[in-house]
Design a protein around this motif. Structure first.
Motif, PDB file in Angstrom:
ATOM      1  N   ASN A 200      11.422 -18.901   5.314  1.00  0.00           N
ATOM      2  CA  ASN A 200      11.326 -17.409   5.336  1.00  0.00           C
ATOM      3  C   ASN A 200      11.504 -16.959   7.001  1.00  0.00           C
ATOM      4  OD1 ASN A 200      11.800 -17.131   2.722  1.00  0.00           O
ATOM      5  ND2 ASN A 200       9.527 -17.111   2.215  1.00  0.00           N
ATOM      6  N   CYS A 201      11.428 -15.696   7.055  1.00  0.00           N
ATOM      7  CA  CYS A 201      11.118 -15.152   8.434  1.00  0.00           C
ATOM      8  C   CYS A 201       9.866 -15.527   8.926  1.00  0.00           C
ATOM      9  CB  CYS A 201      11.087 -13.557   8.182  1.00  0.00           C
ATOM     10  SG  CYS A 201      10.469 -12.722   9.839  1.00  0.00           S
ATOM     11  N   PHE A 202       9.840 -16.194  10.082  1.00  0.00           N
ATOM     12  CA  PHE A 202       8.721 -16.826  10.738  1.00  0.00           C
ATOM     13  C   PHE A 202       7.717 -15.494  11.175  1.00  0.00           C
ATOM     14  CE2 PHE A 202       9.746 -15.571  14.923  1.00  0.00           C
ATOM     15  CZ  PHE A 202      11.000 -15.505  14.987  1.00  0.00           C
ATOM     16  N   LEU A 203       7.899 -14.444  11.115  1.00  0.00           N
ATOM     17  CA  LEU A 203       6.929 -13.469  11.498  1.00  0.00           C
ATOM     18  C   LEU A 203       6.209 -12.924  10.246  1.00  0.00           C
ATOM     19  CD1 LEU A 203       9.215 -11.319  13.991  1.00  0.00           C
ATOM     20  CD2 LEU A 203       7.063 -12.660  14.644  1.00  0.00           C
ATOM     21  N   CYS A 204       7.101 -12.467   9.384  1.00  0.00           N
ATOM     22  CA  CYS A 204       6.301 -12.018   7.977  1.00  0.00           C
ATOM     23  C   CYS A 204       6.213 -12.989   6.759  1.00  0.00           C
ATOM     24  CB  CYS A 204       7.106 -10.695   7.513  1.00  0.00           C
ATOM     25  SG  CYS A 204       8.685 -11.172   6.702  1.00  0.00           S
ATOM     26  N   GLY A 205       6.677 -13.999   6.840  1.00  0.00           N
ATOM     27  CA  GLY A 205       6.843 -14.951   6.058  1.00  0.00           C
ATOM     28  C   GLY A 205       7.471 -14.629   4.491  1.00  0.00           C
TER      29      GLY A 205
ATOM     30  N   HIS B 282      19.905  -7.614   9.478  1.00  0.00           N
ATOM     31  CA  HIS B 282      19.096  -6.421   9.551  1.00  0.00           C
ATOM     32  C   HIS B 282      17.631  -6.690   9.601  1.00  0.00           C
ATOM     33  CE1 HIS B 282      22.953  -4.553   8.296  1.00  0.00           C
ATOM     34  NE2 HIS B 282      22.364  -3.246   8.366  1.00  0.00           N
ATOM     35  N   HIS B 283      17.146  -7.874   9.159  1.00  0.00           N
ATOM     36  CA  HIS B 283      15.705  -7.964   9.090  1.00  0.00           C
ATOM     37  C   HIS B 283      15.088  -8.247  10.505  1.00  0.00           C
ATOM     38  CE1 HIS B 283      12.044  -9.120   7.175  1.00  0.00           C
ATOM     39  NE2 HIS B 283      11.924 -10.098   7.851  1.00  0.00           N
ATOM     40  N   ILE B 284      15.903  -8.575  11.491  1.00  0.00           N
ATOM     41  CA  ILE B 284      15.013  -8.392  12.826  1.00  0.00           C
ATOM     42  C   ILE B 284      14.583  -6.998  13.273  1.00  0.00           C
ATOM     43  CG2 ILE B 284      16.312 -10.461  13.651  1.00  0.00           C
ATOM     44  CD1 ILE B 284      17.855  -8.598  15.475  1.00  0.00           C
TER      45      ILE B 284
HETATM   46 ZN   LIG Z   1      10.085 -10.785   8.753  1.00  0.00          ZN
END
Ligand SMILES: [Zn+2]
Length: 214
Positions: free
Chosen positions: A33-38, A45-47
């Motif tokens: 998953n995204c390493f920022l929000c998990g 678009h998620h960035i």
């Molecule tokens: Zn994220």
């Protein structure tokens, strides 16, 4: 001065985000998953829409709305309300692949609704000037506030996992990712189709985009 290549990459979804990197290093990253929000993954678009940065997007959106109102006021002496601009329905910050959202504007697409609304107040040259300023502001915002911090956080995350250049070179593969996601070249562009009807693709708009990039 923002590099032309950076504008092109956000326009055509070619920034080397983690999801793209996973296609070639799936044996290292897996389906992470995204390493920022998990939580989230998969869409470019998620960035911009990651919960960890969404407040920045809202703040930048407010600045763009105020800038449009101020530009119209200074050039025409016409007062329009913020709600009149917001009612255009192009400012959503939730992901949707069949409706124009604010992130599409951040990427460099110009919605027909915005062009038609501006034509009520501004000349073609004024619209051109306004949109050029918005595109430059959006690109600068994306690079400084979203992309550079994203890359810095990604490097920290990779260091924590001890993912070195030599390890990436050893595990370079693409087959496993494509197989897992059922990806082939016949369906890779499908997600853009719903968006096309909302985007201004006339000769004038194309000239504007070329001008904006150069
Ligand atoms: Zn994220």
């Amino acid at each position: 001065m923002i590099l032309k290549s950076f504008r092109l990459k956000i326009l055509i979804d070619e920034l080397p985000i983690l999801e793209h990197t996973k296609r070639y290093y799936f044996n290292i990253y897996g389906d992470a998953n995204c390493f920022l929000c998990g939580v989230h993954k998969k869409v470019f678009h998620h960035i911009w829409l990651c919960p960890e940065v969404i407040n920045l997007i809202h703040a930048h959106l407010d600045l763009i709305i105020l800038f449009i109102r101020q530009f119209i006021l200074e050039n025409t002496k016409i007062h329009i309300t913020l709600n009149e601009i917001l009612s255009l329905g192009i400012w959503d910050v939730a992901y949707c692949d069949d409706k124009f959202i604010f992130v599409d504007l951040l990427r460099g697409f110009i919605p027909q609704l915005l062009i038609k609304h501006l034509q009520r107040f501004l000349t073609i040259s004024q619209i051109h000037s306004l949109l050029t300023s918005i595109v430059e502001s959006n690109t600068d915002f994306t690079k400084r506030s979203i992309w550079i911090p994203y890359c810095q956080a990604l490097n920290i995350w990779k260091n924590d996992l001890n993912i070195t250049r030599n390890i990436k070179r050893y595990f370079y593969r693409v087959d496993s990712f494509l197989h897992l996601h059922g990806i082939d070249h016949t369906n890779s562009e499908r997600s853009c189709e719903g968006l096309l009807q909302f985007v201004y693709f006339s000769v004038n708009s194309f000239n504007y985009l070329v001008f904006g990039i150069i």
